[in-house]
Design a protein around this motif. Structure first.
Motif, PDB file in Angstrom:
ATOM      1  N   HIS A  53      -5.896  27.551  35.731  1.00 12.15           N
ATOM      2  CA  HIS A  53      -5.123  26.807  34.736  1.00 12.15           C
ATOM      3  C   HIS A  53      -4.124  27.718  34.023  1.00 12.15           C
ATOM      4  O   HIS A  53      -2.975  27.347  33.785  1.00 12.15           O
ATOM      5  N   ALA A  54      -4.600  28.920  33.658  1.00 12.47           N
ATOM      6  CA  ALA A  54      -3.732  29.858  32.920  1.00 12.47           C
ATOM      7  C   ALA A  54      -2.498  30.200  33.740  1.00 12.47           C
ATOM      8  O   ALA A  54      -1.368  30.163  33.242  1.00 12.47           O
ATOM      9  N   VAL A  56     -14.666  29.957  31.335  1.00 14.89           N
ATOM     10  CA  VAL A  56     -14.396  31.038  30.368  1.00 14.89           C
ATOM     11  C   VAL A  56     -15.570  32.016  30.354  1.00 14.89           C
ATOM     12  O   VAL A  56     -15.382  33.238  30.395  1.00 14.89           O
ATOM     13  N   LEU A  57     -16.804  31.480  30.331  1.00 22.05           N
ATOM     14  CA  LEU A  57     -17.966  32.366  30.242  1.00 22.05           C
ATOM     15  C   LEU A  57     -18.231  33.113  31.551  1.00 22.05           C
ATOM     16  O   LEU A  57     -18.745  34.220  31.543  1.00 22.05           O
ATOM     17  N   SER A  86     -11.419  39.226  38.400  1.00 18.08           N
ATOM     18  CA  SER A  86     -10.962  37.965  38.973  1.00 18.08           C
ATOM     19  C   SER A  86      -9.762  37.431  38.175  1.00 18.08           C
ATOM     20  O   SER A  86      -8.764  36.967  38.740  1.00 18.08           O
ATOM     21  N   TRP A  87      -9.859  37.506  36.851  1.00 22.24           N
ATOM     22  CA  TRP A  87      -8.762  37.071  35.976  1.00 22.24           C
ATOM     23  C   TRP A  87      -7.471  37.814  36.327  1.00 22.24           C
ATOM     24  O   TRP A  87      -6.417  37.216  36.522  1.00 22.24           O
ATOM     25  N   GLN A  88      -7.585  39.153  36.448  1.00 26.21           N
ATOM     26  CA  GLN A  88      -6.392  39.958  36.699  1.00 26.21           C
ATOM     27  C   GLN A  88      -5.790  39.655  38.068  1.00 26.21           C
ATOM     28  O   GLN A  88      -4.570  39.598  38.228  1.00 26.21           O
ATOM     29  N   PRO A 129     -12.905  21.567  33.812  1.00 23.90           N
ATOM     30  CA  PRO A 129     -13.852  22.656  33.582  1.00 23.90           C
ATOM     31  C   PRO A 129     -13.970  23.549  34.815  1.00 23.90           C
ATOM     32  O   PRO A 129     -13.913  23.056  35.948  1.00 23.90           O
ATOM     33  N   GLY A 130     -14.108  24.854  34.616  1.00 24.40           N
ATOM     34  CA  GLY A 130     -14.465  25.742  35.722  1.00 24.40           C
ATOM     35  C   GLY A 130     -13.321  26.348  36.500  1.00 24.40           C
ATOM     36  O   GLY A 130     -13.540  26.902  37.580  1.00 24.40           O
ATOM     37  N   SER A 131     -12.089  26.271  36.002  1.00 29.23           N
ATOM     38  CA  SER A 131     -10.949  26.868  36.714  1.00 29.23           C
ATOM     39  C   SER A 131     -10.032  27.569  35.713  1.00 29.23           C
ATOM     40  O   SER A 131      -8.813  27.434  35.781  1.00 29.23           O
TER      41      SER A 131
END
Ligand code: NAD
Length: 249
Positions: A157-158, A100-101, A107-109, A151-153
């Protein structure tokens, strides 16, 4: 031999590599005509050429899953070449690590565009053809990470959780149309997407899998073929875990 697949037509995204390439050969071996889509043109053409040499029937089409127009063109090629479309395998996907941080908006998009919007567009483009064919099946390749956390993905996951729920929604939207929609949730499968794992991480993952080994791409494609077949006629909206027992621990 699985009932209800021979002579049918499938469109597979991300077909140039790994699990998608395995779909091309596994489906073609069962007598399914394959339209193989990917952004990697030379690799995709090579996968298709090998299948045709082996006696299967397949064509390659350039397909960027983030483009609805490209999806519509791929479906049109299936209809022009083979006269129909019966199955869709939404397989193309990317993985980029990040908590998350750490996660950047870009990258999210990108993850949302490829892994999530790509699946929506695939179903949106293919469903009219499946309805015209009088029914069919859609398999969406999610991930074990669409069911369990780590953690870290965070963006992976979303997107994979979204694929699981989009699958259930679409399944119920078309349950009266003779169209079944299911998701597959692979554990750790031996493909290029996991090549950036360190030897230590690779060993740690293998140690956490009860079967003690990574899955083979064909072991996902074969479940996909089953889900498309008449042998799975009462299965829709299901999430199939194919993970060497990982989730049983
Ligand atoms: N390998 C694993 O351990 C694993 C585990 C769970 C889920 N998955 C999922 O399985 C699917 C296939 O992955 P893989 O392991 O075979 O990886 P891979 O990297 O070998 O194959 C992915 C394919 O998708 C294609 N692709 C990427 N972006 C695209 C786009 N915009 N349009 C069209 N094609 C695009 C790539 O060119 C590539 O051919 C993915 O959805 C992945 O998230 C893989």
């Amino acid at each position: 031999m699985l009932r209800g697949v021979e002579g049918k037509v499938v469109l597979v995204s991300g077909a140039a590599s790994g699990i998608g390439a395995a779909h091309v050969s596994v489906f073609a071996s069962a007598g399914v005509k394959v339209v193989a889509g990917d952004v990697q043109i030379e690799k995709g053409q090579s996968v298709v050429a090998n299948v045709n040499i082996a006696g299967g029937e397949a064509i390659f089409c350039e397909l960027d899953v983030t483009s609805l127009a490209a999806w519509e063109s791929a479906v049109a090629q299936a209809r022009e070449t083979y006269g129909r479309l019966d199955f869709l395998v939404n397989n193309a996907g990317i993985y980029m690590p990040g908590s998350v941080l750490e996660e950047s908006p870009e990258s999210w998009q990108r993850m949302i565009d490829v892994n999530q919007t790509g699946v929506l567009y695939g179903m949106k483009a293919a469903l009219p053809a499946l309805l015209d064919a009088g029914g069919g099946a859609i398999v969406n390749i999610s991930s074990l990470y669409g069911i369990i956390g780590s953690p870290g993905s965070i963006s992976y996951h979303a997107t994979k959780g979204a694929v699981k729920m989009m699958t259930k929604g679409a399944a119920l939207e078309h349950v009266k149309d003779n169209i079944r929609v299911n998701s597959i949730h692979p554990g750790q499968i031996d493909t290029p997407i996991i090549a950036n794992l360190t030897p230590e991480a690779d060993a740690a993952i293998k140690a956490s899998i009860p079967m003690g080994r990574l899955g083979r791409p064909e072991e996902i494609a074969e479940v996909s073929l089953f889900l498309c077949s008449d042998m799975a006629s009462y299965i829709t909206g299901a999430e199939m875990r194919v993970d060497g027992g990982w989730c049983a621990t």
